[in-house]
Design a protein around this motif. Structure first.
Motif, PDB file in Angstrom:
ATOM      1  N   THR A  52      36.795 146.772  -7.531  1.00  0.00           N
ATOM      2  CA  THR A  52      36.522 145.546  -8.354  1.00  0.00           C
ATOM      3  C   THR A  52      35.852 145.867  -9.574  1.00  0.00           C
ATOM      4  N   GLY A  65      38.554 137.160 -20.403  1.00  0.00           N
ATOM      5  CA  GLY A  65      37.286 136.647 -19.854  1.00  0.00           C
ATOM      6  C   GLY A  65      37.408 135.190 -19.164  1.00  0.00           C
ATOM      7  N   HIS A  66      36.098 134.722 -19.161  1.00  0.00           N
ATOM      8  CA  HIS A  66      36.217 133.419 -18.437  1.00  0.00           C
ATOM      9  C   HIS A  66      37.026 132.324 -19.463  1.00  0.00           C
ATOM     10  N   PRO A  78      42.040 139.220  -2.425  1.00  0.00           N
ATOM     11  CA  PRO A  78      40.518 139.798  -2.744  1.00  0.00           C
ATOM     12  C   PRO A  78      40.545 139.922  -4.336  1.00  0.00           C
ATOM     13  N   ALA A  81      40.751 136.406  -6.000  1.00  0.00           N
ATOM     14  CA  ALA A  81      39.444 136.024  -5.887  1.00  0.00           C
ATOM     15  C   ALA A  81      38.608 136.296  -7.007  1.00  0.00           C
ATOM     16  N   PHE A  82      38.530 137.694  -6.810  1.00  0.00           N
ATOM     17  CA  PHE A  82      37.703 138.540  -8.008  1.00  0.00           C
ATOM     18  C   PHE A  82      38.027 137.829  -9.201  1.00  0.00           C
ATOM     19  N   TRP A  85      36.423 134.805  -9.637  1.00  0.00           N
ATOM     20  CA  TRP A  85      34.723 134.729  -9.844  1.00  0.00           C
ATOM     21  C   TRP A  85      34.732 135.157 -11.512  1.00  0.00           C
ATOM     22  N   VAL A 173      29.957 143.552 -29.424  1.00  0.00           N
ATOM     23  CA  VAL A 173      28.911 143.064 -28.509  1.00  0.00           C
ATOM     24  C   VAL A 173      29.049 142.968 -26.948  1.00  0.00           C
ATOM     25  N   PRO A 174      28.337 143.436 -26.173  1.00  0.00           N
ATOM     26  CA  PRO A 174      28.147 143.100 -25.010  1.00  0.00           C
ATOM     27  C   PRO A 174      27.981 141.907 -24.473  1.00  0.00           C
ATOM     28  N   GLY A 175      28.523 141.093 -23.611  1.00  0.00           N
ATOM     29  CA  GLY A 175      28.197 140.025 -22.798  1.00  0.00           C
ATOM     30  C   GLY A 175      27.488 140.449 -21.447  1.00  0.00           C
ATOM     31  N   VAL A 176      27.976 139.938 -20.425  1.00  0.00           N
ATOM     32  CA  VAL A 176      27.416 140.414 -19.148  1.00  0.00           C
ATOM     33  C   VAL A 176      27.668 141.696 -18.983  1.00  0.00           C
ATOM     34  N   GLN A 177      26.565 142.459 -18.233  1.00  0.00           N
ATOM     35  CA  GLN A 177      26.725 143.924 -17.988  1.00  0.00           C
ATOM     36  C   GLN A 177      26.419 144.264 -16.603  1.00  0.00           C
ATOM     37  N   PHE A 178      27.005 145.265 -16.149  1.00  0.00           N
ATOM     38  CA  PHE A 178      26.701 145.563 -14.656  1.00  0.00           C
ATOM     39  C   PHE A 178      26.490 146.970 -14.588  1.00  0.00           C
TER      40      PHE A 178
END
Lengths: 218, 439
Positions: A52, A65-66, A78, A81-82, A85, A173-178
């Motif tokens: 994922t 993205g969103h 799945p 679904a991911f 999300w 520029v990064p947004g959310v990072q994991f």
């Protein structure tokens, strides 16, 4: 891969003392990146710690993205679904990526499987090779690779910023990072498995790379 | 063979070492170049054997067995092993009932993953300042930040020192909020008999190989006080198709490391005490503050500077820090800043693009602030006046090294003239004016 070879490669990496992805001394992750780039015929590889994560990196790499829509034809439940999300819905839109799921049986055919891919990003799912969750995004687009790396906390860009004390790419520029970083021990096992699979099909990996002990003397 | 075995032994310091001139001025370094590397994690024959034996086991069982052992060690009710610390924090928030658009109060000083985990939960981080002595979340600042949309408070046990959990528990109980621990630095840290990770309603903890308790690469674990919270996290992963599984190779490594963790904890505590005693003798330097009843895990060791004690109070403290930093590094002490600006001033929280299009910040515009570093004066003061040792206190074979660190600090503190010359002569912007760094 033979259990003996798995044991040797794990022992080799543990003897080196470098088991962290953020170490400058790590040779396993760059080694696997080079191997996948060669076999997939695309120059840029971002390694991640799950399938994922690779899906996320693939769409983020294309600036999706969103609120965006993609052609989800053929994607399993799945994955849809991911994507939902992530805020990405199925509909009219680009085919976000092709996907190859490697197993011990088809690992020697990665070159051929990758050649059939047409989407801008190729997700190579490495989970079924038997070394735990792992995957890669392979692309010819350097910007897509850079965006995928920025998704990772302490990916290539964050590390450069830390080492040089200068933001290495303020325009990206990064947004959310994991933390999608892959562990070197896992990468080392996958690299040897892929090389051995290629060799067993009559391919020609570099001789030193087909053995579990490869890298021990470098 | 590539090995991390030391190439040369390190001798204890002698009187001549301290009397020598500063390394930056041409003297011998307290720790020579050939012996500067601190191997970490310590990998033993037990780790190798355990790893090899695990190859014969079902991978899922390897992960489950590890998670159960560590859950029991921490004393938490339920555990969920994850691929990373960020993932564990995400699951801790989900387990605590955090929903899209909720506000979660977090400290402005932490690793960026604390705040990014809130965004991962589709919630909005609300940043508050730290306590000036412990560097952990200030309970009063947290209380002031609570609104009708706040769902959780997430303190961080910064560097391994537990936050003021009794005060934060009172706040959460009074306001009906979940208390979520970020225990990523705090393996074996305690308040009284309660181990970090078991104190809040839920907790997340990094287990990456750079931590006091390392797995074989990347990993994390979420803890839950209730079955409901645990089930909420597990269901969330299934419903959204998210793969946060821990790698069995990483877990196998951790299982044997866990057996030695109490040993390493004692060595680290001893090293911290030895260094603390040495720092107190210098005048200039101050060891970390540890409140009564708290056990600090010393994942990092943040050292304060008191320039006024050696007649340097006319200089900006950040200039003194930069000069001292340069002198210490020349002596072979790997001191560093570890963070140079508050987290809300890092690019992801200045631009707030999130998952794209500003989501989830767009769900709750009222919670969003355009912060300046000056909004967090305690954080700024700490960043300007402290230096950090990271893995350097950890290795059990490094007693001689800790003695030498103490001597190096003493050697530098004894030379205010050299510090002044460097601090007054160089270009020295405050740390937060430089590019934001994660470490």
């Amino acid at each position: 891969m033979e259990p003996f070879d798995t044991a040797v490669v794990l022992t080799r990496v543990m003897t080196s003392g470098t088991v962290m992805s953020i170490e400058k001394a790590d040779r396993e992750l760059p080694g696997l990146e080079r191997l996948l780039a060669r076999q997939c015929g695309r120059p840029h590889v971002s390694l991640v710690n799950s399938s994922t994560a690779a899906v996320h990196a693939a769409v983020a790499g294309q600036g999706l993205g969103h609120g965006d829509r993609v052609d989800a034809t053929g994607l399993d439940e799945p994955t849809v679904a991911f994507l939902a999300w992530l805020g990405i819905t199925a509909g009219d839109g680009p085919v976000p990526f092709d996907r190859v799921r490697l197993t011990p049986e088809n690992a020697g055919r990665l070159r051929e499987l990758a050649a059939e891919a047409t989407a801008p990003a190729l997700v190579v799912d490495l989970c079924d090779l038997g070394f735990g969750p792992a995957a890669a995004v392979v692309t010819a687009d350097e910007t897509a690779w850079a965006r995928a790396e920025r998704l990772k906390i302490f990916g290539a860009f964050d590390l450069r910023t830390m080492w040089t004390q200068e933001e290495s790419n303020p325009g990206l520029v990064p947004g959310v990072q994991f933390n999608y970083r892959l562990s070197p021990l896992v990468a080392a096992c996958i690299r040897v498995a892929l090389n051995q699979a290629r060799a067993s099909r009559g391919g020609s990996p570099r001789a030193s790379e087909a053995t579990a002990a490869s890298g021990a003397a470098r | 063979m590539i090995t991390d075995f030391p190439t040369a032994p390190l001798d204890p310091p002698g009187p001549a070492d301290r009397e020598a001139d500063l390394a930056a001025l041409g003297g011998p370094a307290m720790i020579g170049r050939e012996v500067r590397r601190t191997p970490f994690p310590v990998i033993t024959k037990e780790d190798v054997l355990h790893m090899l034996l695990s190859l014969r086991q079902d991978p899922a069982k390897t992960v489950d067995a590890f998670a159960e052992s560590y859950r029991d060690y921490v004393g938490a009710a339920f555990a969920l092993p994850t691929a990373s610390g960020t993932a564990s924090l995400h699951m801790a928030l989900v387990g605590a009932g955090v929903e899209p658009g909720d506000e979660v109060v977090v400290p402005a000083f932490t690793f960026i993953a604390t705040a990014q985990a809130v965004v991962a939960a589709h919630a909005v981080p609300v940043f508050v300042d730290i306590d000036p002595r412990t560097y952990c979340m200030d309970p009063a600042a947290a209380a002031a930040a609570v609104t009708d949309r706040t769902r959780a408070v997430m303190p961080v046990h910064v560097h391994g020192l537990p936050a003021d959990m009794p005060a934060l528990r009172r706040l959460c109980d009074e306001r009906g909020l979940a208390l979520v621990e970020d225990a990523s630095h705090a393996h074996s840290a305690r308040i009284g008999d309660h181990t970090a990770g078991s104190i809040g309603d839920t907790a997340g903890q990094s287990l990456m190989a750079d931590k006091n308790f390392p797995l074989g690469g990347e990993g994390g674990i979420a803890f839950f006080a209730s079955a409901e919270a645990h089930a909420r996290a597990v269901d969330y992963l299934a419903r959204h198709g998210i793969d946060y599984r821990m790698a069995p190779i990483a877990a196998a490594f951790g299982a044997s490391q866990l057996e030695r963790l109490p040993y390493y904890d004692r060595v680290r505590a001893r090293n911290a005490a030895v260094l603390g005693d040495a720092l107190r003798q210098t005048g200039l330097f101050e060891p970390p503050h540890v409140p009564e009843g708290h056990v600090h895990a010393y994942n990092m060791y943040r050292i304060g500077l008191r320039p006024e004690r050696i007649g340097l109070d006319d200089l900006p403290v950040h200039a003194v820090k930069q000069a001292v930093h340069e002198l210490l590094v020349a002596e072979g002490v790997p001191a560093r800043e570890w963070q140079n600006t508050p987290i809300p001033c890092h690019l992801p929280f200045r631009h707030r693009d999130g998952f794209g299009g500003g989501y989830p910040f767009s769900l709750n515009p009222g919670a969003v602030r355009d912060h300046r570093p000056e909004d967090f004066p305690n954080t700024l003061a700490m960043l300007e006046s402290t230096l950090v040792l990271c893995r350097e206190l950890r290795s059990p074979v490094e007693y001689e090294r800790v003695l030498r660190y103490g001597e190096a600090f003493a050697k530098v503190a004894a030379r205010p003239d050299a510090i002044r010359k460097l601090a007054a002569g160089g270009d020295c912007p405050p740390p937060h004016r430089r590019a934001a760094r994660l470490g």
